[in-house]
Design a protein around this motif. Structure first.
Motif, short mmCIF file in Angstrom:
data_model
loop_
_atom_site.label_atom_id
_atom_site.label_comp_id
_atom_site.label_asym_id
_atom_site.label_seq_id
_atom_site.Cartn_x
_atom_site.Cartn_y
_atom_site.Cartn_z
N VAL A 49 -4.13 2.82 15.37
CA VAL A 49 -3.32 4.08 15.88
C VAL A 49 -3.70 4.18 17.13
CG1 VAL A 49 -2.78 6.36 15.69
CG2 VAL A 49 -3.57 4.98 13.45
N ALA A 50 -2.73 4.40 17.90
CA ALA A 50 -2.84 4.86 19.56
C ALA A 50 -1.88 6.04 19.64
CB ALA A 50 -2.33 3.63 20.41
N CYS A 51 -2.58 6.84 20.49
CA CYS A 51 -2.12 8.21 21.03
C CYS A 51 -1.06 7.97 22.18
CB CYS A 51 -3.33 8.96 21.36
SG CYS A 51 -4.39 9.48 19.91
N LEU A 52 -1.25 7.00 23.11
CA LEU A 52 -0.47 7.01 24.28
C LEU A 52 -0.26 5.54 24.75
CD1 LEU A 52 -2.58 9.61 26.25
CD2 LEU A 52 0.06 9.79 25.89
N PRO A 53 0.73 5.29 25.50
CA PRO A 53 0.83 4.07 25.99
C PRO A 53 0.09 4.04 27.41
CG PRO A 53 2.62 5.29 26.83
CD PRO A 53 2.06 6.30 25.86
N TYR A 54 -0.61 3.04 27.74
CA TYR A 54 -1.47 2.74 28.77
C TYR A 54 -0.79 2.30 30.29
CZ TYR A 54 -5.87 1.82 31.58
OH TYR A 54 -6.89 2.00 32.32
N ARG A 55 -0.32 3.55 30.56
CA ARG A 55 0.80 3.62 31.91
C ARG A 55 0.23 4.62 32.94
NH1 ARG A 55 6.07 3.84 28.51
NH2 ARG A 55 6.14 5.96 28.24
N ALA A 56 0.76 4.39 33.92
CA ALA A 56 0.69 5.68 34.89
C ALA A 56 1.21 7.20 34.59
CB ALA A 56 1.20 5.30 36.35
N PRO A 57 0.33 8.06 34.73
CA PRO A 57 -0.97 8.37 35.41
C PRO A 57 -2.12 8.01 34.46
CG PRO A 57 -0.24 10.56 34.65
CD PRO A 57 1.01 9.27 34.19
N LEU A 58 -1.98 7.73 33.31
CA LEU A 58 -3.19 7.60 32.46
C LEU A 58 -4.02 6.53 32.83
CD1 LEU A 58 -4.68 8.68 29.90
CD2 LEU A 58 -3.28 7.02 28.69
N THR A 59 -3.42 5.51 33.43
CA THR A 59 -4.56 4.53 34.02
C THR A 59 -5.37 4.92 34.96
OG1 THR A 59 -2.55 3.87 35.44
CG2 THR A 59 -2.82 2.52 33.31
N SER A 60 -4.87 5.60 35.98
CA SER A 60 -5.74 5.89 36.92
C SER A 60 -6.94 7.22 36.44
CB SER A 60 -5.02 6.47 38.27
OG SER A 60 -4.33 5.53 38.84
N LEU A 61 -6.15 7.99 35.50
CA LEU A 61 -7.17 9.16 34.97
C LEU A 61 -8.31 8.29 34.16
CD1 LEU A 61 -4.35 11.61 33.78
CD2 LEU A 61 -6.08 11.70 35.71
N VAL A 62 -7.97 7.33 33.39
CA VAL A 62 -8.99 6.80 32.45
C VAL A 62 -10.22 6.04 33.59
CG1 VAL A 62 -9.60 4.75 30.82
CG2 VAL A 62 -7.89 6.33 30.65
N THR A 63 -9.41 5.33 34.38
CA THR A 63 -10.29 4.73 35.58
C THR A 63 -11.33 5.52 36.29
OG1 THR A 63 -8.83 3.04 35.89
CG2 THR A 63 -10.57 3.13 37.62
N ALA A 64 -10.72 6.81 36.54
CA ALA A 64 -11.62 7.80 37.37
C ALA A 64 -12.85 8.15 36.32
CB ALA A 64 -10.63 9.02 37.75
N HIS A 65 -12.35 8.66 35.20
CA HIS A 65 -13.13 9.14 34.28
C HIS A 65 -14.51 8.11 33.90
CE1 HIS A 65 -14.70 9.21 29.83
NE2 HIS A 65 -15.13 10.56 30.52
N LYS A 66 -14.01 6.89 33.93
CA LYS A 66 -14.95 5.69 33.37
C LYS A 66 -16.00 5.19 34.51
CE LYS A 66 -13.08 1.93 31.51
NZ LYS A 66 -12.42 1.30 30.61
N ASP A 67 -15.13 4.74 35.54
CA ASP A 67 -15.79 4.20 36.58
C ASP A 67 -15.91 4.91 38.07
OD1 ASP A 67 -16.19 1.88 35.23
OD2 ASP A 67 -14.10 1.27 35.39
N ARG A 68 -15.36 6.00 38.28
CA ARG A 68 -15.62 6.67 39.30
C ARG A 68 -16.15 7.97 39.18
NH1 ARG A 68 -9.14 5.52 41.57
NH2 ARG A 68 -9.44 3.16 41.54
N GLY A 69 -16.84 8.10 38.20
CA GLY A 69 -17.90 9.39 38.24
C GLY A 69 -16.94 10.94 37.73
N ALA A 70 -15.80 10.70 37.33
CA ALA A 70 -15.10 11.87 37.03
C ALA A 70 -15.39 12.32 35.77
CB ALA A 70 -13.69 11.77 37.31
N GLY A 71 -16.61 12.53 35.23
CA GLY A 71 -16.84 13.04 34.02
C GLY A 71 -15.98 14.18 33.55
N TRP A 72 -15.57 15.12 34.44
CA TRP A 72 -15.09 16.40 34.03
C TRP A 72 -13.80 16.05 33.59
CZ3 TRP A 72 -10.45 17.11 36.59
CH2 TRP A 72 -10.12 16.18 37.72
N LEU A 73 -13.11 14.82 33.46
CA LEU A 73 -11.97 14.37 32.54
C LEU A 73 -12.25 14.38 31.31
CD1 LEU A 73 -10.48 12.06 35.36
CD2 LEU A 73 -9.50 14.38 34.72
N CYS A 74 -13.47 14.35 30.93
CA CYS A 74 -13.57 13.95 29.43
C CYS A 74 -12.98 14.90 28.43
CB CYS A 74 -15.21 13.88 29.03
SG CYS A 74 -15.57 13.55 27.50
N GLY A 75 -13.04 16.21 28.86
CA GLY A 75 -12.27 17.13 27.87
C GLY A 75 -10.67 16.95 27.88
N LEU A 76 -10.42 16.68 28.88
CA LEU A 76 -8.79 16.47 29.06
C LEU A 76 -8.51 15.42 28.17
CD1 LEU A 76 -5.93 17.16 30.29
CD2 LEU A 76 -6.21 15.56 32.02
#
Length: 215
Positions: A49-76
């Protein structure tokens, strides 16, 4: 960290992590562009089961959360995972154990967190699931390359035999952030099944293999 990271963005020159437009946090346009619609993308077994397609802007948001220290995106991001989590839990006779696909130890050290575990905990809290529903049963048995560093053809080999589950029994749901080839999920399912669990479903935040099917 949740308070100080957005404050630092404001002081240093804030921009939306989804599109880069000036402003504090995720902009209204990016928020409006992401609408979770959980669906079965593979019949399985187990079904995926998938919730979303992996495309913009989600791609950038996931990268920011995972690799750019944007831990505050976890709740979103956890909030976007929550509808799919609710759906797979409601399909079970009782709340299954929720098992995150583990990051490699070097990745956890580099990022300062196990991002899938954090994402799953945020989604579980949003769904008001029982305390202890999230169960990190899987461990890495050997070092693997980050999947983004490996060709599609080599991803199965990169993940094969790389996980072990604590011995046990009962029903579980495997959770990951992004599904591309499915190699990480396949290995997680193999390890859990070999250790005595019944995998009801696999759940991911986003489908990167066939984003066009979401049109």
């Amino acid at each position: 960290m949740v308070v100080f990271e957005p404050l630092a963005d404001l002081l240093l020159g804030a921009c939306c992590p989804g599109c880069g437009s000036p402003g504090l946090g995720v902009c209204a346009e990016c928020l409006a562009a992401v609408r979770p619609a959980p669906r079965v993308i593979l019949d399985g077994p187990p079904p995926v089961v998938a919730c979303l397609p992996y495309r913009a802007p989600l791609t950038s948001l996931v990268t920011a959360h995972k690799d750019r220290g944007a831990g505050w995106l976890c709740g979103l991001l956890g909030g976007w995972l929550a509808p799919g989590l609710s759906a797979v839990v409601e399909a079970a006779t009782r709340c299954p154990r929720l098992v995150p696909v583990p990051s490699s130890p070097p990745a956890v050290r580099r990022r300062g967190a196990d991002h899938v575990l954090d994402l799953l905990r945020a989604a579980s809290a949003r769904c008001e699931l029982p305390a202890g529903a999230v169960s990190p049963l899987l461990r890495r048995t050997r070092r693997v390359h980050d999947q983004v560093e490996v060709s599609h053809e080599a991803r199965s080999g990169n993940q094969a035999g790389s996980m072990r589950a604590l011995p046990g029994a009962g029903e579980v749901v495997v959770v990951d952030d992004i599904r591309t080839t499915g190699a990480s999920l396949d290995e997680a399912v193999r390890a859990l099944t070999a250790s005595g669990y019944r995998v009801l479903a696999a759940l991911v935040l986003a489908d990167a293999e066939h984003p066009r099917r979401w049109a």
